[in-house]
Design a protein around this motif. Structure first.
Motif, short mmCIF file in Angstrom:
data_model
loop_
_atom_site.label_atom_id
_atom_site.label_comp_id
_atom_site.label_asym_id
_atom_site.label_seq_id
_atom_site.Cartn_x
_atom_site.Cartn_y
_atom_site.Cartn_z
N LEU A 203 -2.17 65.39 -22.45
CA LEU A 203 -3.15 66.39 -22.05
C LEU A 203 -3.27 67.44 -23.16
O LEU A 203 -2.26 68.00 -23.61
N SER A 225 -1.18 70.27 -12.00
CA SER A 225 -2.29 69.93 -11.12
C SER A 225 -2.55 68.42 -11.10
O SER A 225 -2.84 67.83 -10.06
N THR A 226 -2.41 67.80 -12.25
CA THR A 226 -2.62 66.35 -12.36
C THR A 226 -1.59 65.59 -11.54
O THR A 226 -1.92 64.65 -10.80
N ARG A 229 -2.39 65.97 -7.84
CA ARG A 229 -3.59 65.24 -7.44
C ARG A 229 -3.36 63.73 -7.46
O ARG A 229 -3.92 62.99 -6.63
N LEU A 230 -2.52 63.24 -8.36
CA LEU A 230 -2.24 61.80 -8.41
C LEU A 230 -1.57 61.29 -7.13
O LEU A 230 -1.65 60.11 -6.82
N ILE A 288 -8.85 61.14 -12.16
CA ILE A 288 -8.12 62.36 -11.83
C ILE A 288 -7.62 63.05 -13.09
O ILE A 288 -7.73 64.28 -13.26
N ILE A 289 -7.05 62.28 -14.01
CA ILE A 289 -6.54 62.87 -15.25
C ILE A 289 -7.66 63.56 -16.02
O ILE A 289 -7.52 64.72 -16.46
N GLU A 290 -8.76 62.87 -16.19
CA GLU A 290 -9.87 63.45 -16.94
C GLU A 290 -10.52 64.60 -16.16
O GLU A 290 -10.94 65.61 -16.75
N GLU A 292 -9.04 66.70 -13.95
CA GLU A 292 -8.20 67.90 -13.99
C GLU A 292 -8.29 68.58 -15.35
O GLU A 292 -8.27 69.81 -15.45
#
Length: 424
Positions: A203, A225-226, A229-230, A288-290, A292
């Motif tokens: 990141l 946050s990532t 959310r994962l 999700i990664i992108e 966040e």
């Protein structure tokens, strides 16, 4: 699938097993030696040397250096089926905490998955088969595989011409020690071990002094946050009737408490059983990664790199039925059970896929039966019974070792042709 070999329900001749009591002490010493001297993937030179030495002493035709550090032994005994028996032998970057007198003597490296037990069991089975040539015919290829833990060892051996050297087998047989009572065997047909996708995620933020967060794009908060959310991928995007696991095993960021770093690193491990679920999970993870990163105001898209991949291991229905039937006859029905699909992963299936042969892969228990029974009665097996890859995992030597030797020998004899003069 080949129809050669003994018919289902034909018990292997017990004379092959007569020498097992004489082998136990030496095999136990070998197991303890291997446990004390673990070696990481593709660095298993000492282990490979010991294996080759023992195979030559048994009269096998031995090839070393297959797939870098792999060892192959061939035991030919006339016409008949060709059976591949496989054991892996690499260790893990884990610091042992078992307290055993034969614990790892190598800092930060441990046989935390039981591959040392796999080696001892296969060598024991080969000893019995070599000494019992009068009771079977065919060819046994013993594959001692490096680098299972990275998912690269089986492919390396295949790419190095394994089957050009040995020919293609009629069946691939393998086993793995696990965290259930020693003396028991777990057999599951169909998808038995999950596919794995391991990812490294970088990141990208913007560093600043810890006293001026307004000047930064904080990758630590982005990573936190990532990770959170994962956790919704499995719970909110995968049907309850499907199975998937998403684990973040690594989160690294920063070097000191008063500096906001430029980057944060995550490492993920994903387990699935079907291609449809796998695609859904991978797409959700990337989104999700992108997402966040975008929500945090990152000016650079995260880097998502594959680390390793394992294919799902699917046991052939007929092969498992045939082998499990032999197990029940040899060990007794009460010692053979269906554990269901496991979320662990294995690359043994590569040998089957590459050769076109069916695979039969089973588990054998490594936990003291009384210890397991007490934990099961208390409902604390998940807490109190160490599993593979734990720094506390170490199979009890017996009856684990004898069970593994007998299981591999029984499976091999079930597929090899019995000598007509010695058929029961």
């Amino acid at each position: 699938m080949s129809n050669a070999g003994s018919t289902p329900g034909t018990a292997p001749d017990s004379a092959v097993f007569a020498r097992l009591p004489d082998l136990r002490e030496g095999l136990a010493d070998l197991y303890r030696d291997l446990h004390t001297h673990p070696e990481l993937s593709f660095a298993e030179t000492r282990t490979a040397g010991l294996i080759a030495e023992r195979l030559r002493a048994l009269g096998l035709d031995v090839t070393t250096g297959v797939g870098r550090t792999g060892v192959v032994g061939v035991l030919a005994n006339g016409d008949g089926p060709h059976v591949l028996l496989r054991a892996d032998f690499d260790a893990l970057p884990v610091t042992e905490q078992t307290g055993l007198p034969y614990a790892s003597g190598t800092d930060g490296v441990m046989h935390a998955c039981g591959h040392d037990m796999h080696v001892a069991c296969l060598l024991g089975a080969l000893d019995l088969l070599a000494g019992g040539r009068a009771y079977w015919t065919g060819t046994v290829t013993a594959v001692f595989q490096p680098a299972e833990e990275t998912g690269a060892g089986a492919r390396a051996m295949v790419d190095d011409g394994l089957f050009d050297r040995t020919g293609k087998p009629d069946v691939v047989l393998g086993q793995h020690v696990g965290p259930f009572p020693a003396g028991s065997l777990g057999c599951h047909a169909g998808p038995a071990l999950a596919a794995t996708d391991a990812l490294k995620v970088t990141l990208h933020g913007k560093g600043a002094h810890g006293s001026r967060p307004e000047a930064a794009i904080d990758p630590v908060v982005m990573a936190a946050s990532t990770v959170m959310r994962l956790q919704t991928v499995v719970s909110r995007e995968i049907a309850g009737s499907d199975t998937a696991v998403v684990t973040v095993g690594v989160l690294n960021a920063g070097t000191t408490q008063n500096v906001i770093p430029d980057t944060a690193e995550l490492k993920l491990n994903i387990r699935t059983y079907t291609e449809e679920v796998r695609k859904t999970v991978l797409a959700a993870v990337r989104r999700i990664i992108e997402g966040e990163a975008a929500a945090a105001g990152a000016t650079r898209t995260p880097d998502i790199e594959p680390i390793e991949t394992f294919a799902v291991l699917v046991n052939d229905d007929d092969a498992m039925d045939r082998t499990a039937t032999a197990f029940r006859e040899h060990f007794g029905t009460e010692r053979v059970f269906d554990p269901g699909p496991a979320t662990g992963s294995e690359d043994c299936g590569t040998f089957a896929t590459a050769s076109g042969a069916p695979i039969c892969y089973w588990f054998f228990g490594g936990i003291d039966p009384d210890t397991f029974a007490k934990a099961e009665a208390a409902g604390t097996t998940a807490r109190d019974i160490p599993s593979n890859h734990s720094p506390h995992f170490a199979p009890v030597v017996e009856p684990t070792l004898s069970t593994g030797v007998e299981a591999m020998t029984t499976a091999a004899l079930t597929w090899l042709s019995p000598d007509p003069e010695n058929r029961r």
